[in-house]
Design an enzyme around this catalytic site. Structure first.
Site, PDB file in Angstrom:
ATOM      1  N   HIS A   8      39.164  46.382  43.603  1.00 50.44           N
ATOM      2  CA  HIS A   8      38.501  47.403  44.417  1.00 50.44           C
ATOM      3  C   HIS A   8      39.509  48.144  45.298  1.00 50.44           C
ATOM      4  CE1 HIS A   8      39.041  45.000  48.036  1.00 50.44           C
ATOM      5  NE2 HIS A   8      38.712  43.945  47.287  1.00 50.44           N
ATOM      6  N   GLU A  82      34.568  37.597  44.880  1.00 44.17           N
ATOM      7  CA  GLU A  82      35.865  37.086  45.326  1.00 44.17           C
ATOM      8  C   GLU A  82      35.788  35.631  45.750  1.00 44.17           C
ATOM      9  OE1 GLU A  82      38.861  36.826  45.047  1.00 44.17           O
ATOM     10  OE2 GLU A  82      39.811  38.426  46.204  1.00 44.17           O
TER      11      GLU A  82
END
Length: 192
Positions: A8, A82
């Site tokens: 990202h 994550e």
């Protein structure tokens, strides 16, 4: 089948070196610009799908790329979230983060757990998209730095360093196995 693993774009927590993990932190303006730059790098190629982690920083990066490439944003895979840094999320680490919980990081998610989740997601993406798109499918997968790093390390059998925001990390499914082609936009032989 090729997957382009994209970290990202930048968030304010990235900028301040804060551990984000599973905290749902949005992109900042730099992160949005990085997502546009990633889309420009991907534009010359044909993409079958774009999928991501469900966390907003990954979804927004994926949406920006999808919009710019003119393809529909696909599924969110919870396995791509994550690494969970638990009680350390939001803090700045001054030491190397261990692979396993220890006295300083008592409740972080173990490295093997992160890598196993990531591999499960890759297999799910492969098994879902191969019947739809065939062996020549190209899929963008937007997720997070640590999970990408752990996945690539497991696939190539050596430690992979930092994964840059919005950098391309290419893997290929061929002859019944994953092969790493690029890390941080560099061919694997030259990648750090």
């Amino acid at each position: 089948m090729r997957l382009e693993l994209i970290r990202h774009g930048q968030t304010d927590w990235n900028l301040n070196d804060q551990l984000q993990g599973s905290s749902d932190i949005p992109l900042n303006e730099t992160g949005r610009e990085q997502a546009h730059q990633a889309a420009q790098l991907l534009a010359p190629y044909r993409w079958s799908a774009i999928v991501s982690s469900p966390l907003m920083r990954a979804r927004e990066t994926a949406q920006i790329i999808a919009d710019q490439l003119g393809i529909e944003l696909g599924a969110a895979y919870p396995e791509l979230i994550e690494r969970d840094y638990a009680s350390r999320e939001g803090t700045v680490s001054t030491t190397r983060i261990p692979d396993e919980p220890d006295a300083e990081y008592p409740d972080i998610e173990p490295r093997d757990s992160v890598a196993a989740r990531g591999m499960a997601a890759l297999e799910d993406i492969r098994d879902t998209r191969l019947p739809l798109d065939g062996d020549d499918a190209n899929i963008v997968v937007v997720c997070h730095g640590t999970i990408i790093r752990f996945l690539l390390s497991a696939l190539i059998g050596r430690e992979v360093g930092h994964i840059d925001n919005a950098a391309a990390n290419t893997i290929e499914w061929a002859d019944g196995q994953w092969r790493v082609l690029t890390i941080n936009n560099e061919p694997v032989a030259e990648a750090a």
